[in-house]
Design an enzyme around this catalytic site. Sequence first.
Site, mmCIF file in Angstrom:
data_model
loop_
_atom_site.group_PDB
_atom_site.id
_atom_site.type_symbol
_atom_site.label_atom_id
_atom_site.label_comp_id
_atom_site.label_asym_id
_atom_site.label_seq_id
_atom_site.Cartn_x
_atom_site.Cartn_y
_atom_site.Cartn_z
ATOM 1 N N GLU A 124 -20.332 -57.970 -78.269
ATOM 2 C CA GLU A 124 -21.480 -57.811 -77.379
ATOM 3 C C GLU A 124 -21.267 -56.685 -76.375
ATOM 4 O O GLU A 124 -20.135 -56.376 -76.004
ATOM 5 C CB GLU A 124 -21.743 -59.110 -76.611
ATOM 6 C CG GLU A 124 -22.225 -60.248 -77.480
ATOM 7 C CD GLU A 124 -22.498 -61.504 -76.689
ATOM 8 O OE1 GLU A 124 -22.852 -61.398 -75.495
ATOM 9 O OE2 GLU A 124 -22.361 -62.599 -77.262
ATOM 10 N N CYS B 218 -11.259 -63.085 -77.336
ATOM 11 C CA CYS B 218 -10.309 -62.796 -76.256
ATOM 12 C C CYS B 218 -9.172 -63.809 -76.287
ATOM 13 O O CYS B 218 -9.418 -65.012 -76.407
ATOM 14 C CB CYS B 218 -11.016 -62.842 -74.903
ATOM 15 S SG CYS B 218 -9.934 -62.396 -73.517
ATOM 16 N N CYS C 280 -9.995 -67.732 -70.320
ATOM 17 C CA CYS C 280 -10.410 -68.237 -69.008
ATOM 18 C C CYS C 280 -11.434 -69.354 -69.230
ATOM 19 O O CYS C 280 -12.314 -69.223 -70.081
ATOM 20 C CB CYS C 280 -11.035 -67.119 -68.179
ATOM 21 S SG CYS C 280 -9.935 -65.714 -67.889
ATOM 22 N N CYS D 71 -15.356 -68.652 -69.269
ATOM 23 C CA CYS D 71 -15.834 -67.504 -70.051
ATOM 24 C C CYS D 71 -16.145 -67.907 -71.488
ATOM 25 O O CYS D 71 -15.296 -68.478 -72.177
ATOM 26 C CB CYS D 71 -14.783 -66.397 -70.027
ATOM 27 S SG CYS D 71 -15.221 -64.970 -71.033
ATOM 28 N N GLY E 196 -13.010 -59.506 -74.204
ATOM 29 C CA GLY E 196 -11.625 -59.071 -74.360
ATOM 30 C C GLY E 196 -10.959 -58.625 -73.072
ATOM 31 O O GLY E 196 -11.605 -58.424 -72.043
ATOM 32 N N GLU E 197 -9.650 -58.476 -73.148
ATOM 33 C CA GLU E 197 -8.818 -57.993 -72.044
ATOM 34 C C GLU E 197 -8.412 -56.549 -72.354
ATOM 35 O O GLU E 197 -7.592 -56.301 -73.247
ATOM 36 C CB GLU E 197 -7.580 -58.887 -71.897
ATOM 37 C CG GLU E 197 -6.452 -58.319 -71.051
ATOM 38 C CD GLU E 197 -6.883 -57.859 -69.666
ATOM 39 O OE1 GLU E 197 -6.632 -56.676 -69.354
ATOM 40 O OE2 GLU E 197 -7.452 -58.657 -68.902
ATOM 41 N N SER F 256 -11.611 -53.677 -65.943
ATOM 42 C CA SER F 256 -11.429 -55.006 -65.363
ATOM 43 C C SER F 256 -10.342 -55.743 -66.138
ATOM 44 O O SER F 256 -10.391 -55.813 -67.366
ATOM 45 C CB SER F 256 -12.742 -55.792 -65.428
ATOM 46 O OG SER F 256 -12.565 -57.101 -64.932
ATOM 47 N N SER G 205 -9.409 -59.496 -61.985
ATOM 48 C CA SER G 205 -10.035 -60.821 -62.049
ATOM 49 C C SER G 205 -9.021 -61.855 -61.577
ATOM 50 O O SER G 205 -8.186 -62.316 -62.351
ATOM 51 C CB SER G 205 -10.483 -61.122 -63.486
ATOM 52 O OG SER G 205 -11.502 -60.229 -63.882
ATOM 53 N N HIS H 244 -9.620 -64.914 -59.201
ATOM 54 C CA HIS H 244 -10.257 -66.231 -59.351
ATOM 55 C C HIS H 244 -9.575 -67.410 -58.660
ATOM 56 O O HIS H 244 -10.132 -68.511 -58.642
ATOM 57 C CB HIS H 244 -10.466 -66.578 -60.830
ATOM 58 C CG HIS H 244 -11.141 -65.502 -61.608
ATOM 59 N ND1 HIS H 244 -12.282 -64.859 -61.158
ATOM 60 C CD2 HIS H 244 -10.826 -64.916 -62.811
ATOM 61 C CE1 HIS H 244 -12.645 -63.952 -62.046
ATOM 62 N NE2 HIS H 244 -11.784 -63.961 -63.045
ATOM 63 N N CYS I 19 -21.094 -61.643 -71.137
ATOM 64 C CA CYS I 19 -20.707 -61.382 -72.522
ATOM 65 C C CYS I 19 -20.097 -62.613 -73.178
ATOM 66 O O CYS I 19 -19.382 -63.378 -72.553
ATOM 67 C CB CYS I 19 -19.720 -60.219 -72.591
ATOM 68 S SG CYS I 19 -20.536 -58.630 -72.723
#
Length: 343
Positions: free
Chosen positions: A91, A111, A115, A118, A158-159, A190, A213, A215, A331
Amino acid sequence: MKNLLDLSYEELVTEITNLGLERYRADQILDWVFDKKVNNFDEMTNLSKKHRALLKEHFSISFLKLLDKKVSRIDGTTKFLWELEDGNTIESVMLFHPDRITACISTQVGCPVKCIFCATGMSGFVRNLTTGEIVAQILSMEKEEKKKIGNVVYMGMGEPLLNYENTIKSIRILNHKKMGNIGIRRITISTVGIPDRIIQLAEEGLDVKLALSLHAPTNFKRDQLVPLNKKYSIEEILNAVKIYQRKTGNRVTIEYVLIRGINDEISDAKKLAEILRNMKVFVNLIPVNPTVEGLRRPSRERLLTFKRILLENGIEAEIRREKGTDIEAACGQLRLKRIKSRS
């Protein structure tokens, strides 16, 4: 056969000169691809038929196949579901602002970070995207919408720092004046925090923006939200960010998704201010996506209190203005629904 979108400018020049074409032909090809969004050599009419045939033998220009598109009635935010050549899906999102258009792009199919808030992580990890697949998201969106993208955020599926080489190469391509021609300070990576890669990024000579990120302000809470934290602690990550800042002088954005009853307490705000003290940062407070099952947003009052505590402690902070809420613009949602419908 090589995908032309995988090649840097220098690599393309080398490839075509090795085929016997003049160096300047690279600029002509790139004008067709990046400016005119043409991915068929037969349409490149300022090249001879002989040259077009030769290029077709050696290269493909792989734009992406559009499977689905959602457009927000609120603000025009547009989400795309693309099919890759191997049948996998990713996406991308296009966000419209009064003075710019921003693209949010993916770097992996799925990913590995997982998380809990997500949707991408829920569908698991399949593979890294190639450089060309990352670049193709920009070209495919521009071709579909007939609009020029001016800002890019690597915040999709993804990372990015776990697909480091392809991410960095795609940035160089998107930034190159004869290719994507997007200003380097208009590109943001990010990351959830891969310490060695953050330090490596500082050495690249790429003046991109960095967003972390985070959190949560403690390892105990972050372990629950971002499982990768069990491998890389907050202390290790922030130490890497400090090294990055010493080398680049750049301010770093801290992304903080607020979840009711989990990381939105007054004590969390105070602890966050404490660990970020004396760092050149800006905190982006993001109410959790309400479509994620079992997670609830803090009240408006709690959001404002959290922000106020940060400001009182000298930490710049803002509550992010949401876009595309009616189309679940975060996403991973479209892809996850497609996977579930097929299972």
